[in-house]
Design a protein around this motif. Structure first.
Motif, PDB file in Angstrom:
ATOM      1  N   MET A   1      56.166  24.687  91.349  1.00  0.00           N
ATOM      2  CA  MET A   1      54.726  24.455  91.220  1.00  0.00           C
ATOM      3  C   MET A   1      54.072  24.517  92.593  1.00  0.00           C
ATOM      4  SD  MET A   1      54.455  20.359  90.536  1.00  0.00           S
ATOM      5  CE  MET A   1      52.670  20.519  90.353  1.00  0.00           C
ATOM      6  N   LYS A   2      52.776  24.765  92.606  1.00  0.00           N
ATOM      7  CA  LYS A   2      52.049  24.902  93.871  1.00  0.00           C
ATOM      8  C   LYS A   2      51.516  23.555  94.345  1.00  0.00           C
ATOM      9  CE  LYS A   2      50.532  29.714  93.564  1.00  0.00           C
ATOM     10  NZ  LYS A   2      51.297  30.137  94.740  1.00  0.00           N
ATOM     11  N   CYS A   3      51.650  23.318  95.652  1.00  0.00           N
ATOM     12  CA  CYS A   3      51.045  22.145  96.286  1.00  0.00           C
ATOM     13  C   CYS A   3      49.569  22.442  96.533  1.00  0.00           C
ATOM     14  CB  CYS A   3      51.754  21.860  97.610  1.00  0.00           C
ATOM     15  SG  CYS A   3      51.033  20.487  98.548  1.00  0.00           S
ATOM     16  N   TRP A   8      47.697  26.442 102.492  1.00  0.00           N
ATOM     17  CA  TRP A   8      48.894  27.270 102.271  1.00  0.00           C
ATOM     18  C   TRP A   8      49.242  27.320 100.790  1.00  0.00           C
ATOM     19  CZ3 TRP A   8      50.266  30.572 105.718  1.00  0.00           C
ATOM     20  CH2 TRP A   8      50.126  30.287 107.092  1.00  0.00           C
ATOM     21  N   ARG A   9      48.921  26.270 100.049  1.00  0.00           N
ATOM     22  CA  ARG A   9      49.219  26.183  98.617  1.00  0.00           C
ATOM     23  C   ARG A   9      50.661  26.624  98.343  1.00  0.00           C
ATOM     24  NH1 ARG A   9      44.445  25.244  95.768  1.00  0.00           N
ATOM     25  NH2 ARG A   9      42.550  25.645  96.993  1.00  0.00           N
ATOM     26  N   CYS A  10      51.581  25.956  99.015  1.00  0.00           N
ATOM     27  CA  CYS A  10      52.997  26.336  98.968  1.00  0.00           C
ATOM     28  C   CYS A  10      53.589  26.153  97.570  1.00  0.00           C
ATOM     29  CB  CYS A  10      53.793  25.497  99.957  1.00  0.00           C
ATOM     30  SG  CYS A  10      53.294  25.723 101.675  1.00  0.00           S
ATOM     31  N   TYR A  17      60.202  22.885 100.573  1.00  0.00           N
ATOM     32  CA  TYR A  17      59.337  21.747 100.824  1.00  0.00           C
ATOM     33  C   TYR A  17      58.008  22.147 101.471  1.00  0.00           C
ATOM     34  CZ  TYR A  17      63.803  19.415 100.050  1.00  0.00           C
ATOM     35  OH  TYR A  17      65.004  18.999  99.516  1.00  0.00           O
ATOM     36  N   GLY A  18      57.701  23.412 101.448  1.00  0.00           N
ATOM     37  CA  GLY A  18      56.423  23.878 101.968  1.00  0.00           C
ATOM     38  C   GLY A  18      56.400  24.024 103.478  1.00  0.00           C
ATOM     39  N   THR A 149      42.664  22.077 101.253  1.00  0.00           N
ATOM     40  CA  THR A 149      41.986  22.601 100.079  1.00  0.00           C
ATOM     41  C   THR A 149      40.699  21.804  99.858  1.00  0.00           C
ATOM     42  OG1 THR A 149      43.137  21.078  98.592  1.00  0.00           O
ATOM     43  CG2 THR A 149      44.187  23.219  99.005  1.00  0.00           C
ATOM     44  N   GLU A 150      39.852  22.326  99.011  1.00  0.00           N
ATOM     45  CA  GLU A 150      38.620  21.609  98.711  1.00  0.00           C
ATOM     46  C   GLU A 150      38.904  20.264  98.052  1.00  0.00           C
ATOM     47  OE1 GLU A 150      35.131  24.502  97.663  1.00  0.00           O
ATOM     48  OE2 GLU A 150      36.993  25.426  96.944  1.00  0.00           O
ATOM     49  N   GLU A 151      39.950  20.226  97.195  1.00  0.00           N
ATOM     50  CA  GLU A 151      40.302  18.969  96.542  1.00  0.00           C
ATOM     51  C   GLU A 151      40.785  17.940  97.564  1.00  0.00           C
ATOM     52  OE1 GLU A 151      42.730  22.074  94.273  1.00  0.00           O
ATOM     53  OE2 GLU A 151      41.314  22.238  95.934  1.00  0.00           O
ATOM     54  N   ALA A 152      41.650  18.372  98.472  1.00  0.00           N
ATOM     55  CA  ALA A 152      42.180  17.453  99.479  1.00  0.00           C
ATOM     56  C   ALA A 152      41.100  17.005 100.451  1.00  0.00           C
ATOM     57  CB  ALA A 152      43.335  18.106 100.231  1.00  0.00           C
TER      58      ALA A 152
END
Length: 335
Positions: A1-3, A8-10, A17-18, A149-152
């Protein structure tokens, strides 16, 4: 799944671990690998962090973790930010959010500031700390690269009431070669957003002949966001992969800032002993409303606070300040 914490949305899982190496996939969710692990808890003056326009004179507990989502060639904290986090954990402190906040209270701290590495790589832990700090009436601040990210970014604003964002440069070539990201666009977007949500100051570390040609452009961008954003221009003392680089020339960099001072009233040039450009002057009449000592390398200190009700004592102009002036020993505490 994406972080979804940084740009980077690893893709996490199967031992990945991104970029920051601080998150993992667990039960279909993004989880911290090392929650509530701290590399330091040090007492500092808020001016040395640096924050010049937030809680002047206050005593800060500065904290950090490990890991980073950038790859700055000149990083002065690479021994924490760029080492494999798993190898550092035996030397880390383990404190619950309540324990961390209680230590800040015991030592008479007025705020808690995250300032060693990037807070985004430990955001769930910091969210929990912020809940405890809010209950205790202790504000939190941070230094961030804002490659989020915008959410973070919304989460950062919910945790930290004052933020210093490192805007390292604008050119895509610079970002790729010296910072390790594709471009600066997400950072510029997040500066605008955070400035609308919380108190923002900005720091630009100058590498002579590399990003000093962008100072005017950076000033113009900041003025477009808010002409009264405090801007810290750092004389960079490069480390990590740039130990052999020459230190920037003070006179040359200061000369390059003259045009920027015409568009931004709060331009500070420091990170060296004896800087003459660390005082806050009234944008209207030029009076020194806040005076500081420049002790170099994060050693700045409040000298005189001349404001009256956050205004210039000479002409009454309102000075952009977050929080009140606080006496260093105003809450007692044990050092």
């Amino acid at each position: 799944m994406k972080c979804n914490y940084c740009e980077w949305r690893c893709e996490l899982g199967d031992g990945n671990y991104g970029v920051c190496r601080m998150y993992q996939e667990e039960g279909g969710m993004v989880k911290e690998r090392f929650p509530h692990k701290w590399c330091t808890y040090v007492i500092s003056r808020v001016e040395s962090v640096p924050f010049y326009h937030a809680y002047p004179g206050s005593r800060s507990m500065t904290i950090g973790t490990s890991g980073c989502n950038m790859a700055c060639r000149y990083c002065v904290n690479a021994f924490i930010a760029k080492e494999e986090p798993a190898t550092l954990q035996d030397a880390m402190y383990t404190f619950t959010p309540a324990e961390l906040v209680q230590m800040a209270i015991k030592r008479g701290c007025h705020n808690i500031v995250f300032n060693v590495n990037e807070p985004t790589v430990s955001l769930p832990s910091l969210l929990e700390v912020s809940k405890e700090a809010r209950l205790a009436g202790i504000p939190m601040g941070c230094l961030t690269n804002a490659y989020t990210t915008e959410e973070a970014t919304e989460l950062l604003a919910s945790v930290f009431s004052f933020v210093n964002i490192s805007l390292k440069g604008l050119a895509a070539d610079f970002c790729r070669e010296y910072v390790g990201i594709p471009d600066v666009k997400p950072i510029l977007r997040n500066i605008k957003r955070l400035a609308s949500l919380t108190h923002v100051e900005v720091t630009t570390p100058v590498i002579e002949s590399v990003n000093d040609n962008e100072l005017d452009q950076i000033a113009a961008f900041l003025a477009d966001v808010d002409k009264e954003i405090p801007w810290h221009v750092f004389r960079l003392l490069p480390e990590y992969k740039m130990k052999e680089a020459e230190y920037p020339n003070i006179e040359a960099i200061n000369g390059a800032l003259e045009k920027s001072r015409q568009v931004l009233p709060y331009v500070y040039f420091h990170n060296f002993v004896g800087s003459n450009w660390v005082n806050t002057r009234c944008p209207q009449c030029g009076s020194a409303v806040i005076e500081r000592f420049s002790l170099g390398c994060g050693g700045d200190k409040l000298d005189r606070y001349n404001c009256r009700n956050k205004a210039c004592p000479e002409c009454g102009y309102r000075i952009k300040l977050h929080g009140d002036r606080i006496e260093w020993n105003g809450q007692g505490g044990q050092l």
